[in-house]
Enzyme design. Structure first.
Site, PDB file in Angstrom:
ATOM      1  N   SER A 294      52.132  22.391  49.691  1.00 53.99           N
ATOM      2  CA  SER A 294      51.087  23.387  49.468  1.00 53.99           C
ATOM      3  C   SER A 294      49.793  22.968  50.157  1.00 53.99           C
ATOM      4  CB  SER A 294      50.843  23.575  47.967  1.00 53.99           C
ATOM      5  OG  SER A 294      50.584  22.326  47.348  1.00 53.99           O
TER       6      SER A 294
ATOM      7  N   ASN B 254      49.729  18.174  36.765  1.00 51.19           N
ATOM      8  CA  ASN B 254      49.701  19.440  36.017  1.00 51.19           C
ATOM      9  C   ASN B 254      48.327  19.711  35.413  1.00 51.19           C
ATOM     10  OD1 ASN B 254      52.331  19.420  36.738  1.00 51.19           O
ATOM     11  ND2 ASN B 254      53.181  19.249  34.669  1.00 51.19           N
TER      12      ASN B 254
ATOM     13  N   THR C 122      33.441  67.542  42.277  1.00 48.04           N
ATOM     14  CA  THR C 122      34.585  67.201  41.429  1.00 48.04           C
ATOM     15  C   THR C 122      35.773  67.884  42.094  1.00 48.04           C
ATOM     16  OG1 THR C 122      34.387  69.125  39.994  1.00 48.04           O
ATOM     17  CG2 THR C 122      33.159  67.182  39.325  1.00 48.04           C
ATOM     18  N   HIS C 123      36.924  67.235  42.045  1.00 48.00           N
ATOM     19  CA  HIS C 123      38.109  67.748  42.763  1.00 48.00           C
ATOM     20  C   HIS C 123      37.835  67.915  44.256  1.00 48.00           C
ATOM     21  CE1 HIS C 123      39.627  68.865  38.706  1.00 48.00           C
ATOM     22  NE2 HIS C 123      38.363  69.193  38.515  1.00 48.00           N
TER      23      HIS C 123
ATOM     24  N   SER D 288      37.138  54.411  70.267  1.00 47.64           N
ATOM     25  CA  SER D 288      38.566  54.575  70.511  1.00 47.64           C
ATOM     26  C   SER D 288      38.862  54.153  71.935  1.00 47.64           C
ATOM     27  CB  SER D 288      38.945  56.044  70.309  1.00 47.64           C
ATOM     28  OG  SER D 288      40.129  56.335  71.026  1.00 47.64           O
TER      29      SER D 288
ATOM     30  N   LYS E  97      34.885  59.156  70.312  1.00 46.42           N
ATOM     31  CA  LYS E  97      35.094  58.710  68.936  1.00 46.42           C
ATOM     32  C   LYS E  97      34.122  57.617  68.494  1.00 46.42           C
ATOM     33  CE  LYS E  97      37.812  59.674  66.270  1.00 46.42           C
ATOM     34  NZ  LYS E  97      39.233  59.334  66.183  1.00 46.42           N
TER      35      LYS E  97
ATOM     36  N   ASN F  92      34.255  55.456  64.939  1.00 45.34           N
ATOM     37  CA  ASN F  92      35.083  55.373  63.731  1.00 45.34           C
ATOM     38  C   ASN F  92      34.496  54.439  62.661  1.00 45.34           C
ATOM     39  OD1 ASN F  92      37.013  57.063  64.922  1.00 45.34           O
ATOM     40  ND2 ASN F  92      38.008  55.325  65.923  1.00 45.34           N
TER      41      ASN F  92
ATOM     42  N   GLU G  25      37.239  51.903  56.379  1.00 45.65           N
ATOM     43  CA  GLU G  25      38.701  52.062  56.326  1.00 45.65           C
ATOM     44  C   GLU G  25      39.400  50.738  56.027  1.00 45.65           C
ATOM     45  OE1 GLU G  25      40.190  54.813  59.640  1.00 45.65           O
ATOM     46  OE2 GLU G  25      38.154  54.323  60.211  1.00 45.65           O
TER      47      GLU G  25
ATOM     48  N   TYR H  78      54.502  23.827  32.281  1.00 41.32           N
ATOM     49  CA  TYR H  78      54.331  23.922  33.726  1.00 41.32           C
ATOM     50  C   TYR H  78      55.683  24.114  34.410  1.00 41.32           C
ATOM     51  CZ  TYR H  78      53.292  22.953  38.593  1.00 41.32           C
ATOM     52  OH  TYR H  78      53.184  23.069  39.954  1.00 41.32           O
TER      53      TYR H  78
ATOM     54  N   GLN I  16      52.765  26.980  41.455  1.00 40.82           N
ATOM     55  CA  GLN I  16      52.097  26.675  42.717  1.00 40.82           C
ATOM     56  C   GLN I  16      51.806  27.959  43.496  1.00 40.82           C
ATOM     57  OE1 GLN I  16      53.147  23.071  44.977  1.00 40.82           O
ATOM     58  NE2 GLN I  16      53.791  24.446  46.609  1.00 40.82           N
TER      59      GLN I  16
ATOM     60  N   LYS J 156      48.089  30.005  43.899  1.00 41.91           N
ATOM     61  CA  LYS J 156      46.890  29.755  44.707  1.00 41.91           C
ATOM     62  C   LYS J 156      46.672  30.741  45.848  1.00 41.91           C
ATOM     63  CE  LYS J 156      47.272  25.168  43.338  1.00 41.91           C
ATOM     64  NZ  LYS J 156      48.528  25.631  42.720  1.00 41.91           N
TER      65      LYS J 156
HETATM   66  N1  ARG Z   1      50.899  21.532  43.927  1.00 38.98           N
HETATM   67  C1  ARG Z   1      51.206  21.715  42.548  1.00 38.98           C
HETATM   68  C2  ARG Z   1      50.731  23.107  42.060  1.00 38.98           C
HETATM   69  O1  ARG Z   1      50.037  23.707  42.757  1.00 38.98           O
HETATM   70  C3  ARG Z   1      50.532  20.679  41.740  1.00 38.98           C
HETATM   71  C4  ARG Z   1      51.225  20.385  40.456  1.00 38.98           C
HETATM   72  C5  ARG Z   1      52.532  19.781  40.720  1.00 38.98           C
HETATM   73  N2  ARG Z   1      53.147  19.340  39.540  1.00 38.98           N
HETATM   74  C6  ARG Z   1      54.437  19.014  39.521  1.00 38.98           C
HETATM   75  N3  ARG Z   1      54.926  18.630  38.399  1.00 38.98           N
HETATM   76  N4  ARG Z   1      55.181  19.081  40.597  1.00 38.98           N
HETATM   77  O2  ARG Z   1      51.081  23.577  41.024  1.00 38.98           O
END
Ligand code: ARG
Length: 462
Positions: A20, A107, A152-153, A274, A280, A282, A287, A314, A319, A322
Site C-alpha cells: 500500500s 492495526n 421550480t421544475h 472546442s 465555442k 465551454n 462540467e 481488523y 487497507q 485509504k
Molecule cells: N497497511 C495496513 C492497512 O492499511 C496496515 C495494517 C496492517 N495490519 C496487518 N495486520 N496486516 O490497513
C-alpha cells in the site's frame, strides 16, 4: 517483519498485490508524529532509555526531512508506510529503532495515522469551503440589484434576487462545514494502545500519548478501536454532500452560461474552447465538477461496502479504506480551490436577467395573494388567477396588459390597485419574512456572511 514464523520468502506476486506504500506514503508525517508520541510513552514507562528516545526522535525527524526533500526511497517490498519508516529507522539507529514497535500493532498505528491525517484535512477543507462562500457572497454583492426568475421544475416560478440564489449555496456550504466539524469530533479520539486487538500486557500511558498528539480523549474498547472506520465513512459522507452541492451549483452555472439563459459569462481563463467549433466557449470547470461528484458518492459507497461484511476486528480488507479517502480529499480540495477562483471571474449579464425576469407570469402568485388580502379564500383566489392566466394566454398578452374590466369580470374583489401588484421590485421587496428574497433581507444576509467569513480572499485567481 514476521520472518520468524515463515520458512520461505513471500511470493513477489503477493508483495506487489498487498503493498500500500504507493498510496499510504501520504500518511508519513502523521505516522512519524504518532511514533514520536509512542516512543515518549515507552520512555515514560521505563521501557526505553532517554538516549534511545532521543535517537528515535532525531532519526524519525531526519527521515521526515528526507521524505520532504524527495530523497527517501520507498520500498514496495516493505509493504506500507509504517514498515518503510520503521525499517529505515532501525537501519539508521539500530536497536533503539527495533524497540519502537513495543506494545503497538500496525492495526492501532494505522487507525491513529488515519485519524491524525483526517483531522488536519478536515480543517483544510473547512477553510476552502469558506473561500468558496466568500466568492459567492462577493459575486452576489457585486450584483445586488440583479433579479432573475427563480425556477421550480426548471419552469419560471417567482422573481428572486440573483444574490439570494447564490446565498442558498452559501448556506449549503455552511452546513457542509458544520458536518465536517461534527465528524471531526469522532475522528479526534486516540486509538493507540489498542494493539492488534486486545491492547497490550505492556502498559503505556495512553492519556499521555493523547495529550502529546492533541487528542481530547482516547478510545474505550481495543476491539472497536482497531476495526472502526465509521469516522472515515462520516468524513466521506460529508465530502459526498460537498460534491452534491458543488454539482448543483455547476448545473446552475452551466445553464446560466448557455445562450438560452445568458445570465452569466465565465471568464476566458476558466472556460475552454472546442478543437472543432471555433465559436465555442465551454464551462468545463462546472462540467468536470458535476462529473467528479460521481466519484465522491462512489468513494463513500466503496468504503461502506468494504466494511459491511467484516467480522470483528481488523481485516486486511480495511487497507482498501485509504484510496477512496485520498481520492475524495484530492477531488474536493481541487474543486473548491478552482471554484473559489472561478466565481470571482463570473460576470452577470444584467440585460439578459432583466429580460427574463420581465415576465408577467412570475407575478401570478402575487395577484392571488392580493385577492387573499381582500378576503378571497386562497384556493378560490388560485383558481381565479389560473383563469386570468389562461385568458392572457388566449389573447397572447400578459397579466399587466388586461384591463380593469377584464379583471373585475373574473372577480369583483379586483380593484384598480391590482396593477400596482404587477411589479417585480414590489414583489421582491414585499417578501420580507426572514429567509425571503427582499433586497433588505438579502443585503442583511450578505453583511452577516461577510462578518462571519472575514473579508479577505486567500485564494489567488491565477
Ligand atoms: N497497511 C495496513 C492497512 O492499511 C496496515 C495494517 C496492517 N495490519 C496487518 N495486520 N496486516 O490497513
Amino acid at each position: 517483519m514476521w520472518k520468524g514464523r515463515f520458512k520461505t520468502e513471500t511470493a513477489q506476486l503477493l508483495k506487489d498485490y498487498s503493498q500500500s506504500i504507493s498510496f499510504d506514503w501520504r500518511l508519513y508525517r502523521h505516522d512519524i508524529a504518532g511514533s514520536i508520541a509512542h516512543a515518549t510513552a515507552l520512555q515514560a514507562a521505563g521501557l526505553i532509555a532517554q538516549a534511545e528516545l532521543d535517537a528515535i526522535r532525531a532519526g524519525l525527524q531526519a527521515i521526515e526531512n528526507d521524505i520532504e526533500r524527495g530523497e527517501f526511497v520507498w520500498k514496495p517490498d516493505l509493504e506500507d508506510v509504517h514498515m518503510n519508516i520503521e525499517a529505515e529507522l532501525t537501519r539508521r539507529i539500530g536497536d533503539a529503532g527495533a524497540k519502537l514497535h513495543t506494545a503497538r500493532s500496525r492495526n492501532d498505528q494505522v487507525a491513529l495515522d488515519l485519524r491524525l491525517y483526517l483531522r488536519d484535512e478536515t480543517d483544510e477543507i473547512r477553510r476552502l469551503l469558506g473561500e468558496v462562500q466568500k466568492s459567492l457572497v462577493e459575486l452576489g454583492e457585486r450584483n445586488i440589484d440583479v433579479a432573475i426568475p427563480g425556477y421550480t421544475h426548471l419552469q419560471r416560478a417567482q422573481p428572486v434576487l440573483f444574490a439570494h440564489h447564490l446565498l442558498a449555496y452559501v448556506e449549503m456550504f455552511a452546513r457542509d462545514a458544520n458536518r465536517l466539524t461534527d465528524a471531526r469530533k469522532r475522528i479526534d479520539i486516540m486509538p493507540l494502545g489498542s494493539g492488534a486487538i486486545a491492547g497490550s500486557t505492556v502498559n503505556l500511558d495512553r492519556e499521555l500519548i493523547a495529550r502529546l498528539l492533541g487528542f481530547p480523549s482516547i478510545t474505550q474498547n481495543s476491539m472497536d478501536a482497531v476495526s472502526d472506520r465509521d469516522f472515515a465513512a462520516e468524513f466521506l459522507a460529508a465530502l459526498a454532500l460537498v460534491g452534491v452541492h458543488l454539482s448543483r451549483l455547476s448545473e446552475d452555472l452551466i445553464l446560466w452560461a448557455s445562450a438560452e439563459f445568458k445570465f452569466v459569462t465565465i471568464s476566458d481563463a476558466f472556460t475552454t474552447g472546442s478543437s472543432l467549433m471555433p465559436q465555442k466557449k465551454n464551462p468545463d470547470v462546472a462540467e468536470l465538477t458535476r462529473g467528479k461528484c460521481g466519484r465522491l458518492i462512489g468513494n463513500l459507497v466503496s468504503l461502506l461496502t468494504t466494511m459491511k461484511g467484516l467480522p470483528m476486528t481488523y481485516n486486511r480488507d480495511m487497507q482498501e479504506d485509504k484510496e477512496p479517502v485520498f481520492d475524495s480529499l484530492d477531488t474536493v480540495k481541487a474543486a473548491l480551490q478552482i471554484y473559489a477562483a472561478m466565481l470571482r471571474e463570473v460576470r452577470v449579464n444584467a440585460a439578459a436577467a432583466s429580460a427574463a425576469v420581465d415576465d408577467w407570469n412570475l407575478l401570478a402568485t402575487d395577484v392571488a395573494d392580493y385577492l387573499v388580502l381582500r378576503g378571497v379564500p386562497f384556493r378560490k383566489a388560485h383558481e381565479i388567477v389560473g383563469k386570468t392566466v389562461a385568458l392572457c394566454l388566449e389573447r397572447g398578452i400578459g397579466l399587466g396588459e388586461l384591463s380593469l374590466a377584464d379583471y373585475q369580470a373574473l372577480s369583483p374583489a379586483f380593484a384598480a390597485d391590482v396593477f400596482e401588484i404587477l411589479n417585480v421590485r414590489r414583489s421582491l421587496d414585499a417578501r420580507t419574512n426572514p429567509g425571503g428574497p427582499s433586497s433588505a433581507n438579502v443585503r442583511g444576509r450578505i453583511a452577516w456572511w461577510k462578518q462571519e467569513l472575514g473579508s479577505t480572499l486567500e485564494i489567488d485567481t491565477l
